[in-house]
Design a protein around this motif. Sequence first.
Motif, PDB file in Angstrom:
ATOM      1  N   ILE A   1       2.022   1.858  -3.365  1.00  0.00           N
ATOM      2  CA  ILE A   1       0.935   2.418  -4.196  1.00  0.00           C
ATOM      3  C   ILE A   1       0.771   3.912  -3.906  1.00  0.00           C
ATOM      4  O   ILE A   1       0.720   4.736  -4.827  1.00  0.00           O
ATOM      5  N   ILE A   2       0.723   4.221  -2.628  1.00  0.00           N
ATOM      6  CA  ILE A   2       0.508   5.636  -2.244  1.00  0.00           C
ATOM      7  C   ILE A   2       1.667   6.490  -2.752  1.00  0.00           C
ATOM      8  O   ILE A   2       1.479   7.589  -3.261  1.00  0.00           O
ATOM      9  N   LYS A   3       2.880   5.930  -2.639  1.00  0.00           N
ATOM     10  CA  LYS A   3       4.031   6.705  -3.124  1.00  0.00           C
ATOM     11  C   LYS A   3       4.009   6.834  -4.644  1.00  0.00           C
ATOM     12  O   LYS A   3       4.405   7.850  -5.198  1.00  0.00           O
ATOM     13  N   SER A   4       3.538   5.806  -5.316  1.00  0.00           N
ATOM     14  CA  SER A   4       3.464   5.896  -6.783  1.00  0.00           C
ATOM     15  C   SER A   4       2.437   6.945  -7.211  1.00  0.00           C
ATOM     16  O   SER A   4       2.492   7.465  -8.314  1.00  0.00           O
ATOM     17  N   LEU A   5       1.526   7.263  -6.291  1.00  0.00           N
ATOM     18  CA  LEU A   5       0.528   8.309  -6.590  1.00  0.00           C
ATOM     19  C   LEU A   5       1.047   9.698  -6.205  1.00  0.00           C
ATOM     20  O   LEU A   5       0.321  10.677  -6.318  1.00  0.00           O
ATOM     21  N   GLY A   6       2.269   9.753  -5.706  1.00  0.00           N
ATOM     22  CA  GLY A   6       2.870  11.055  -5.407  1.00  0.00           C
ATOM     23  C   GLY A   6       2.956  11.408  -3.938  1.00  0.00           C
ATOM     24  O   GLY A   6       3.281  12.552  -3.606  1.00  0.00           O
ATOM     25  N   ALA A   7       2.686  10.451  -3.047  1.00  0.00           N
ATOM     26  CA  ALA A   7       2.792  10.770  -1.616  1.00  0.00           C
ATOM     27  C   ALA A   7       4.248  11.008  -1.233  1.00  0.00           C
ATOM     28  O   ALA A   7       5.146  10.323  -1.721  1.00  0.00           O
ATOM     29  N   THR A   8       4.464  11.972  -0.361  1.00  0.00           N
ATOM     30  CA  THR A   8       5.837  12.287   0.064  1.00  0.00           C
ATOM     31  C   THR A   8       6.274  11.337   1.177  1.00  0.00           C
ATOM     32  O   THR A   8       5.462  10.637   1.777  1.00  0.00           O
ATOM     33  N   ARG A   9       7.574  11.369   1.451  1.00  0.00           N
ATOM     34  CA  ARG A   9       8.103  10.536   2.539  1.00  0.00           C
ATOM     35  C   ARG A   9       7.429  10.906   3.852  1.00  0.00           C
ATOM     36  O   ARG A   9       7.016  10.051   4.612  1.00  0.00           O
TER      37      ARG A   9
ATOM     38  N   TRP B   1      12.046   3.350  -1.842  1.00  0.00           N
ATOM     39  CA  TRP B   1      11.576   3.816  -3.141  1.00  0.00           C
ATOM     40  C   TRP B   1      10.273   3.098  -3.452  1.00  0.00           C
ATOM     41  O   TRP B   1      10.087   1.940  -3.074  1.00  0.00           O
ATOM     42  N   PRO B   2       9.363   3.757  -4.178  1.00  0.00           N
ATOM     43  CA  PRO B   2       8.047   3.158  -4.428  1.00  0.00           C
ATOM     44  C   PRO B   2       8.144   1.754  -5.007  1.00  0.00           C
ATOM     45  O   PRO B   2       7.415   0.855  -4.606  1.00  0.00           O
TER      46      PRO B   2
ATOM     47  N   ASP C   1       0.835  -1.207   0.000  1.00  0.00           N
ATOM     48  CA  ASP C   1       0.000   0.000   0.000  1.00  0.00           C
ATOM     49  C   ASP C   1       0.871   1.258   0.000  1.00  0.00           C
ATOM     50  O   ASP C   1       0.557   2.251  -0.658  1.00  0.00           O
TER      51      ASP C   1
END
Lengths: 230, 566
Positions: B455-463, B558-559, B452
């Motif tokens: 997925i969230i990071k692939s949608l542009g969520a920051t660290r 990394w995502p 998850d």
Amino acid sequence: MSNVLLRAQDVHKTYLLGKVPLRVLRGVNVDVRAGELLAVTGASGCGKSTLLHILGALDLPDKGSVRYDGQDVFRMSAARRDGVRNREVGFVFQFYHLLPELNVLENVLMPQMVGMGVFAWSGRRRDARARAEDILTRVGLSERIFHRPNELSGGERQRVAIARAMMNEPRFLLADEPTGNLDAKMGQGILECLRSLNENGQTIVLVTHDPNIAAAADRRIQLVDGRIEA
Amino acid sequence: MYKLFLTLRYLRRKWIAVFAMLSVWLCVAMVLIVFSVMDGFLENIKQHSRGLLSDIIVDVGTLQGFPYYDDFTKYMHEQLPDVVESVSPVIYNYAILRVKTGRAENITKPVRVVGIDLAGYASVNTFHDSLYYDKYYPGTTTFAPAPMPIAGLKLPPGTPEMPATTNAFADSAEYALPDPYPQAFARFKADHPDDPIVKNPKRPSVHSPDGVGYFENNFGQPGYEGKPLPGLIVGMDVIYSRKEDGEYERAMVRGEEIVLTMLPMTRKGTLAEDPVPLAMRLADESRTRVYQIDEICVYADFKLIQHMLSMDALQRVDGTMTKPRATQLLVRIRDGLDARVAKARIEKLWEEFCMGVFYDIPPQKYRALTDAERAQLRRGAREGWLTTVDPEDAILMSAVGVETWEDRQRGFIDAVEKEKVLVTILFLIISVVAVVLIGVIFHMIVMQKTRDIGIIKSLGATRWGVASIFLSYGAAVGIVGGILGVVCGSIFVYYINDIQDLLAHLNPNLRVWSPEVYTFDRIPNEVKPMAALVVFVAAVGTSMLGAAWPAIKAARVWPVQALRYE
């Protein structure tokens, strides 16, 4: 050259399998032009997905650059790169990668939520929802918006993934084997969906090992041993 | 927006978080209960110590007492009017108590006799609040000689009715009544069925000033029996024992006879004469709630005890008089004044006073002396080679020290303070288990949610965005668990004595709080809001700490690594 949205130059990537280095990409150069449907083909394990991940800034290359409109995404700060990924890139994965705790509508809304703070979201929630419902109607899922991913078929899940990828109106959509996990009929449906988006001007980079899918693309490049075969 | 959204969604969907919440809940309740009980225990000790002593104690530390206490009292009032509010002399000694009449007849006990001036003592501490009968019959407790009251006391309106525990009166006093009274009382009962006297026919005192109450027998007169004897206030645990339900098994009635046998002592500490028995009557019972005091102390009139112990002014062979002696002076200082400052000033004043007595040196002159000269004078007093005063008096006066109530109880207070810190630390260490548990649970949650996160990071969520989902998750666990812990812990502490009583009712061996061991007869049951707040904040902090490492770990990948996680 002015219509090149994305340019990858001399991209190298090596993985370590235990202690053995595996050179997956060995100096790949790719240009993606606005409005085209580009298919990246190649045998399994030739580095197609790795290239796609690097193009979408999901993974870091060992060497080389990826430029969006001339700006190297790997020289940006992490926060800015995340913002660019949110606004300009849409991903469709082979295994859908939907969030299982969220229903279809919430999954599709997620890119908008990621891009907004609480206050901005409260102001634009209605518009976002209307847009998500519109996209879901276009991909034929208007009746399933409150279903959870595990209540959908593979083809439906992939269409949700496409709808999510389109939610922020990305400049390019990166699809990694979008039909790889589907039967022929469902795969054809997804392909038609992508074609339809492309016909409406959406730039798409499609990774596939299926020649029939690749045949539907405007342009094809083939990866062999980590390099693009001319 | 997604951070809040996903935090709430994970909280609703992830039942494993309930275990983390449960551990926070239990740890918060546990620490709060332990801290509150220990803190209450310490506060009680401090409060009672101050209440039963006074702000400042001028004490000789030996049973012979010290002379010139009355002169020094006057001197203090004169010299330190801005410091001294009131002063009361006290005599301590030991005696054998024998109950002469009633159900406890012939019981003997070693007791500590405290000679006090009742009014003066009440002005320096809270002893008066500990009196049992005086609470129900205000103003009736006195050391003045009186016979035993036997007829009914008519109570003024509004006087609280004595609790059922005093029913012993009804049983034990019946035989002590003169013959005509039972018939008269029966008539009174028939005529006035609702009168308080009917409900509580044994009235405890005749020492009632007008307006407070009066005796009324069938002749319209107070009823007495026996000869007038001086009053004695007896510590509640001296004779009475406590039942399993925590109430006292009473065996005496106000006015019953007690014989106190004391040992008069010379200034040198030798026995002055044979033991002196003194017949007295029970004037009241004192329940300070400090078991170590209530089990041994009896209180009698200062002048009487002074006389009985030969500590009053006596005529020497040469016709001169000795100085009367007291063991302590209890000093109440003015409100708002620091006890340490007051102590220093009284200490200095005492030294000046002594030198004035010993060497006839005026204070101004004494103040002008060098330290060495003062030290020599003090040594002279200690060794008794003085001419202007009786050497034995000088030796006793040199032994006098001045202490604050805290100095006096320092050893005990320090020990309890250390015990409080130790027990709290022990329970905090146990709470570390909760932090580890939360860490493990969050690690599991993050492991489960790795894809998850990808997925969230692939949608542009920051660290930071990803980390804050799990940190918020930890904070939510801490807040909910902390609130439940504070509420449950507070309720438990509030009802802790009832819980103990219930357990003791089920099985007497389950009574965990023994008044003999823990000084106070009831477990402290107050939660300080600040303590609850600190424990709550610590719970939220530790929950976030437990979530921090997995959250940071999740944020750093990394995502694509997260998406590939199996």
